[in-house]
Design a protein around this motif. Structure first.
Motif, PDB file in Angstrom:
ATOM      1  N   VAL B  89     -35.981  -3.554  10.695  1.00 11.76           N
ATOM      2  CA  VAL B  89     -34.747  -3.557   9.907  1.00 11.76           C
ATOM      3  C   VAL B  89     -33.644  -2.791  10.610  1.00 11.76           C
ATOM      4  O   VAL B  89     -32.509  -3.256  10.734  1.00 11.76           O
ATOM      5  CB  VAL B  89     -34.982  -2.932   8.514  1.00 11.76           C
ATOM      6  N   ILE B  90     -34.002  -1.607  11.096  1.00 12.60           N
ATOM      7  CA  ILE B  90     -32.989  -0.771  11.754  1.00 12.60           C
ATOM      8  C   ILE B  90     -32.393  -1.496  12.945  1.00 12.60           C
ATOM      9  O   ILE B  90     -31.184  -1.497  13.160  1.00 12.60           O
ATOM     10  CB  ILE B  90     -33.607   0.556  12.224  1.00 12.60           C
ATOM     11  N   LEU B  92     -32.405  -4.752  13.617  1.00 12.29           N
ATOM     12  CA  LEU B  92     -31.626  -5.918  13.202  1.00 12.29           C
ATOM     13  C   LEU B  92     -30.252  -5.462  12.720  1.00 12.29           C
ATOM     14  O   LEU B  92     -29.231  -6.097  12.975  1.00 12.29           O
ATOM     15  CB  LEU B  92     -32.337  -6.691  12.098  1.00 12.29           C
ATOM     16  N   ALA B  93     -30.226  -4.314  12.042  1.00  8.44           N
ATOM     17  CA  ALA B  93     -28.958  -3.753  11.592  1.00  8.44           C
ATOM     18  C   ALA B  93     -28.087  -3.416  12.792  1.00  8.44           C
ATOM     19  O   ALA B  93     -26.895  -3.719  12.824  1.00  8.44           O
ATOM     20  CB  ALA B  93     -29.188  -2.502  10.756  1.00  8.44           C
ATOM     21  N   LEU B  94     -28.714  -2.840  13.787  1.00 11.90           N
ATOM     22  CA  LEU B  94     -27.987  -2.481  14.997  1.00 11.90           C
ATOM     23  C   LEU B  94     -27.386  -3.730  15.630  1.00 11.90           C
ATOM     24  O   LEU B  94     -26.245  -3.746  16.093  1.00 11.90           O
ATOM     25  CB  LEU B  94     -28.941  -1.826  15.981  1.00 11.90           C
ATOM     26  N   ALA B  96     -26.538  -6.398  14.085  1.00 15.20           N
ATOM     27  CA  ALA B  96     -25.389  -6.826  13.280  1.00 15.20           C
ATOM     28  C   ALA B  96     -24.166  -5.946  13.563  1.00 15.20           C
ATOM     29  O   ALA B  96     -23.037  -6.436  13.622  1.00 15.20           O
ATOM     30  CB  ALA B  96     -25.743  -6.780  11.801  1.00 15.20           C
ATOM     31  N   ILE B  97     -24.411  -4.645  13.738  1.00 17.08           N
ATOM     32  CA  ILE B  97     -23.297  -3.745  14.056  1.00 17.08           C
ATOM     33  C   ILE B  97     -22.669  -4.147  15.388  1.00 17.08           C
ATOM     34  O   ILE B  97     -21.444  -4.161  15.538  1.00 17.08           O
ATOM     35  CB  ILE B  97     -23.773  -2.270  14.130  1.00 17.08           C
ATOM     36  N   ASP B 100     -20.335  -6.819  14.832  1.00 19.26           N
ATOM     37  CA  ASP B 100     -19.147  -6.267  14.162  1.00 19.26           C
ATOM     38  C   ASP B 100     -18.220  -5.595  15.169  1.00 19.26           C
ATOM     39  O   ASP B 100     -17.011  -5.791  15.143  1.00 19.26           O
ATOM     40  CB  ASP B 100     -19.575  -5.224  13.111  1.00 19.26           C
ATOM     41  N   VAL B 101     -18.829  -4.784  16.024  1.00 16.34           N
ATOM     42  CA  VAL B 101     -18.028  -4.048  17.000  1.00 16.34           C
ATOM     43  C   VAL B 101     -17.327  -5.019  17.946  1.00 16.34           C
ATOM     44  O   VAL B 101     -16.136  -4.899  18.220  1.00 16.34           O
ATOM     45  CB  VAL B 101     -18.910  -3.053  17.798  1.00 16.34           C
ATOM     46  N   ASN B 104     -14.496  -6.768  16.119  1.00 18.95           N
ATOM     47  CA  ASN B 104     -13.399  -5.996  15.542  1.00 18.95           C
ATOM     48  C   ASN B 104     -12.686  -5.054  16.498  1.00 18.95           C
ATOM     49  O   ASN B 104     -11.626  -4.545  16.169  1.00 18.95           O
ATOM     50  CB  ASN B 104     -13.908  -5.191  14.343  1.00 18.95           C
ATOM     51  N   SER B 105     -13.276  -4.793  17.655  1.00 19.04           N
ATOM     52  CA  SER B 105     -12.571  -3.912  18.590  1.00 19.04           C
ATOM     53  C   SER B 105     -11.700  -4.768  19.491  1.00 19.04           C
ATOM     54  O   SER B 105     -11.910  -4.831  20.698  1.00 19.04           O
ATOM     55  CB  SER B 105     -13.561  -3.118  19.445  1.00 19.04           C
ATOM     56  N   ILE B 214     -28.075 -12.457  16.394  1.00 15.77           N
ATOM     57  CA  ILE B 214     -29.491 -12.267  16.095  1.00 15.77           C
ATOM     58  C   ILE B 214     -30.312 -13.473  16.543  1.00 15.77           C
ATOM     59  O   ILE B 214     -31.435 -13.329  17.014  1.00 15.77           O
ATOM     60  CB  ILE B 214     -29.646 -12.012  14.592  1.00 15.77           C
ATOM     61  N   GLU B 215     -29.733 -14.667  16.434  1.00 21.07           N
ATOM     62  CA  GLU B 215     -30.455 -15.857  16.878  1.00 21.07           C
ATOM     63  C   GLU B 215     -30.828 -15.744  18.350  1.00 21.07           C
ATOM     64  O   GLU B 215     -31.883 -16.208  18.764  1.00 21.07           O
ATOM     65  CB  GLU B 215     -29.613 -17.127  16.664  1.00 21.07           C
TER      66      GLU B 215
END
Lengths: 287, 567
Positions: B89-90, B92-94, B96-97, B100-101, B104-105, B214-215
């Protein structure tokens, strides 16, 4: 001030949505131990089914929801019987099942895209009201999310506490081996929780269909939020999952007060990081 | 021609990604699903450096590798705290982040539009713009990366990684520093993945977030699993198959807008089918096992027992371990209170007491697996109370587990090998820069491991995996592993339970030999006949306290004891 009220309201309604998703996932994961990533696409398929029944077939919305929920339950059971159970029988290590669920996730997500296309799907036939609190507002659909979360939550709690099956599920979640020893049919219970959990997700899906519309990627965020809520809440605790779901929603929503919208997901994940590192056993620790 | 070259370039790039991912999950058993993050980091590092600062190819590669290895170290930290589902989970979250980064940057990454116009690699005055011209570079880099990964995987360090994958507690108990190992494998895996990223950035001349979702991680995971976890060649094959498969599909007529989704569906189905039919992948990890070949013939079938046992220095009877007033409570439960125990050279102490008396907790405290709430442990006058398990082993105190905790998928000789102390091959720098030293040391270690196997009577099974042993053989292997650590204080947790009399006699013989070799031995045992037969002293524990201690014969006549325990 209006913004703060709006964000708090959003947190509340989103929390209800997250809580529904988390409860469904918690039932499945907590009881069977299967990391059911395909929970996301199952929920998405459920929502698409409801859309198809309402828009393409032209059923009244309530009938589409009923039928869609039943179909989703069947799909969830199918995932268990045809994908996960064969692995369980051959005694595969948990990571194999986990990877299989990732495979299933990809297959279902892309099948949705192939069958329904990648455009957003909405239902226009259902009219609902907008309510105002000062300048902040919310809709009847959002009220419905809270009502659904309450009803489903109380229903599941009652079921787990009072019914024979519910007690058996709790026993199995606690210790599967012991449950088998005392004669609990774990296969039957697994089918039951997959059906129930998937049905709950379809309820959430029906309301999101009205609120935001559907896209093939909606499953990922859903299973993610559910998974995070279950782990932050403490695996095996339905109450913990619900608390964590609301917590996540409020953090996400109130974070927007200061932080730009596009970082919404990052906020949630950073909270998850911190939380898991600080308290790996979750909000509600299991005795 | 260009088309074929392009496909081969992609095979090379995914080959790098899959082998580097295999180091992490196949060897280390670390399910960190954020490999596309490392891939992205290499690609974006190249893109940003090349377009914004005008830095060219070899430097972008270097910078990308360093930055990504550092990111790998960061991801390693959560992997130390949590395992299994949580880590999935952690990470996969990373993942996703990361997206995002990247999205958005905007000033740095160009947001959803990515970074276009990345200059190509220039070598010997020619710009490698076409697939055909790029292919040699891709192939060389892939070969290099695979060689680096192979070297690590096939080294003693790789063996230790596989041991850690099989059982973390046992790996610590034979002296492995898991924190260091995880940091190394994360940095290596991430650094290698970034090479593929840098190459792809220069090759396609464009990077955007869509390539690193993630894919993508799941696709690389599918390659590793298809090829076989723990087999690096398999990962190359897996990469080749999953790159070629969708290309083959191009000849089947699929409408353009859903072609990508059809491809994804096929990955998913292939993944599930392979997991069902061949959960070990196409190529199992056997080729990475340590061969005993030549060394084997030089070891006598039943070597002289002393050959396997180094005599510990010091005078017999000297107190080596002295634990004073140890206590441990879990929440409100006092598992051990005021436990004082001395272990002496050449003596065998039996720790007895009813179930739940705190015997195993006492072992956990002595071996550093639990930190005592109070009290001190001295090893030859040195305070070892706060040391980590692997440090305790290095100091000279080792323990076994009641539930064995063998490295199931490693062979018998590998189980023993991993446990040998101070191996140059466990140091990654030596693996790469002092190969001669590592090879010599490992040859000696294999010989030594075989000696130990012969000593406990497992020579005939040396190349079997631990999973194929009988229960008695498993128990013998536990002893062999403990011996191999070279510790002179040995704690054995129920080494004899559930065995037939022949094996009990054999193990008792070994335990006596240990004492004769001047080691301090402490065993937890329930079989009183055995206790009477081997122990010099008995310590009786109940409710976390030492009730009484003394020579076996005296103690067994004790009436109170008889009532409480034997009654």
């Amino acid at each position: 001030m209006d913004l703060l009220i709006q964000l708090t309201l959003n947190g509340l309604f989103n929390g209800a949505h997250f809580a529904l998703l988390a409860m469904g996932f918690a039932l499945i994961f907590g009881t069977t131990g299967v990391v059911h990533f395909a929970y996301g696409p199952v929920y998405a398929v459920g929502a698409y089914a409801i859309w198809a029944l309402a828009v393409l077939v032209g059923l009244p919305f309530w009938a589409a929801v009923l039928l869609g929920v039943a179909l989703t339950a069947a799909l969830g059971v199918g995932c268990y019987l045809f994908i996960y159970r064969p692995f369980e029988i051959s005694g595969s290590p948990p990571f194999v099942v986990l990877v299989a669920s990732l495979g299933l996730f990809i297959v279902m997500k892309n099948l949705i895209g192939i069958v329904f296309g990648t455009g957003v799907k909405t239902v226009d036939s259902v009219a609902y009201d907008v309510h105002f609190v000062g300048n902040a507002f919310f809709t009847t659909v959002q009220l419905g999310q809270v009502a659904a979360a309450l009803l489903v939550g109380c229903g599941i709690a009652l079921f787990l506490r009072a019914s024979r099956y519910g007690k058996a599920i709790r026993a199995m979640a606690d210790n599967r081996e012991m449950a088998t020893v005392i004669g609990i049919d774990t296969t039957r219970l697994s089918i039951l929780v997959f059906a129930l959990g998937s049905a709950v997700s379809a309820v959430a899906g029906s309301l999101v269909l009205l609120r935001d519309g559907l896209n093939p990627n909606m499953g990922f965020g859903a299973v993610f939020v559910a998974f995070v809520a279950v782990i932050v809440g403490g695996v095996g605790s339905l109450r913990g999952a619900v608390i964590a779901a609301f917590l996540l929603a409020f953090v996400q929503s109130l974070g927007m007060w200061q932080i730009p919208t596009e970082w919404q997901n990052t906020i949630v994940f950073v909270v998850l990081f911190g939380f898991l590192l600080a308290r790996p056993s979750g909000i509600v620790r299991r005795a | 021609m260009e088309y074929l070259a392009h496909i081969l370039v992609m095979v090379c790039l995914y080959g790098i990604l899959a082998t580097s991912f295999n180091l992490l999950i196949g060897f280390g058993g670390i399910f960190a699903l954020a490999h596309a993050t490392f891939y992205a980091s290499g690609a974006y590092a190249a893109g940003i450096l090349a377009t914004k600062l005008g830095i060219g190819f070899p430097l972008t590669l270097l910078a990308g590798t360093v930055v990504t290895a550092a990111i790998g170290l960061l991801v390693a930290f959560p992997a130390m705290r949590v395992g299994s589902h949580y880590l999935v989970v952690i990470t996969l979250a990373l993942q996703a982040i990361t997206i995002d980064v990247l999205m958005n940057s905007k000033p740095l990454t160009g947001g959803p539009d990515g970074i276009p116009g990345i200059p190509p690699v220039s070598l010997f005055g020619t710009a490698l713009t076409s697939p055909v011209s790029f292919l040699p570079l891709a192939a060389v880099m892939a070969a290099l990366c695979c060689a680096v990964a192979w070297r690590l995987g096939a080294s003693p360090f790789g063996r230790s990684l596989r041991a850690m994958r099989e059982n973390e507690a046992a790996a610590q108990a034979v002296g492995k520093n898991l924190v260091r190992m995880k940091l190394v494998v994360f940095a290596m895996s991430a650094g290698l993945a970034s090479v593929a990223g840098t190459l792809v950035a220069h090759y396609i001349a464009f990077v955007n977030p869509e390539s690193f979702t993630i894919e993508e991680t799941i696709l690389i995971l599918a390659m590793v699993i298809l090829g076989g976890m723990g087999n690096l060649w398999g990962s190359l094959a897996g990469a080749a198959i999953l790159v070629l498969l969708p290309e083959g599909l191009k000849f089947v007529h699929v409408p353009g807008d859903i072609a990508d989704m059809v491809r994804q569906v096929i990955y998913g189905v292939v993944l599930i089918v392979i997991l069902r039919l061949r959960p070990e992948g196409l190529f199992p990890e056997t080729v990475f096992r340590t061969s005993t070949g030549a060394a084997r013939s030089s070891v006598p079938a039943n070597g002289p027992p002393t050959g396997a046992l180094e005599r510990a220095s010091g005078t017999p009877g000297e107190v080596v371990v002295s634990a004073t007033s140890l206590s441990k409570h879990f929440g409100g439960i006092q598992a051990v209170k005021d436990l004082t125990i001395d272990l002496k050279r050449g003596e065998i102490v039996g720790l007895i007491g009813p179930n739940g008396a705190g015997k195993t907790t006492a072992f956990n405290l002595l071996s550093g697996f639990l930190r005592p709430t109070g009290g001190t442990i001295l090893y030859r006058g040195r305070d070892v109370t706060k040391l980590k398990p692997h440090e305790v082993v290095a100091a000279g105190l080792a323990r076994s587990f009641q539930d064995l905790k063998l490295f199931t998928k490693l062979t018998v000789v590998e189980n023993i090998l991993v446990s040998l102390p101070a191996q140059p091959g466990d140091r990654p720098l030596d693996v790469y820069f002092r190969p001669g030293l590592v090879r010599r040391a490992d040859r000696e270690n294999v010989a030594r491991a075989l000696e130990i196997a012969s000593f406990v009577g497992l020579l005939a099974k040396a190349d079997e995996t631990a999973a194929n042993l009988s229960y008695a053989e498993e128990k013998l292997l536990v002893i062999a592993r403990l011996l191999a650590t070279g510790a002179d204080v040995l704690l054995l947790d129920e080494p004899l339970s559930g065995l037939d009399t022949v094996t009990v006699e054999r193990i008792c013989g070994v335990i006596r030999d240990l004492a004769r070799a001047n080691k301090a031995v402490c065993i937890i045992e329930h079989n009183l006949e055995v206790i009477r037969g081997v122990c010099d002293e008995i310590v009786f524990i109940d409710e976390g306290r030492v009730l009484t201690k003394g020579p076996p014969d005296t103690l067994m006549r004790d009436r109170e004891l008889a009532e409480r325990y034997f009654g």
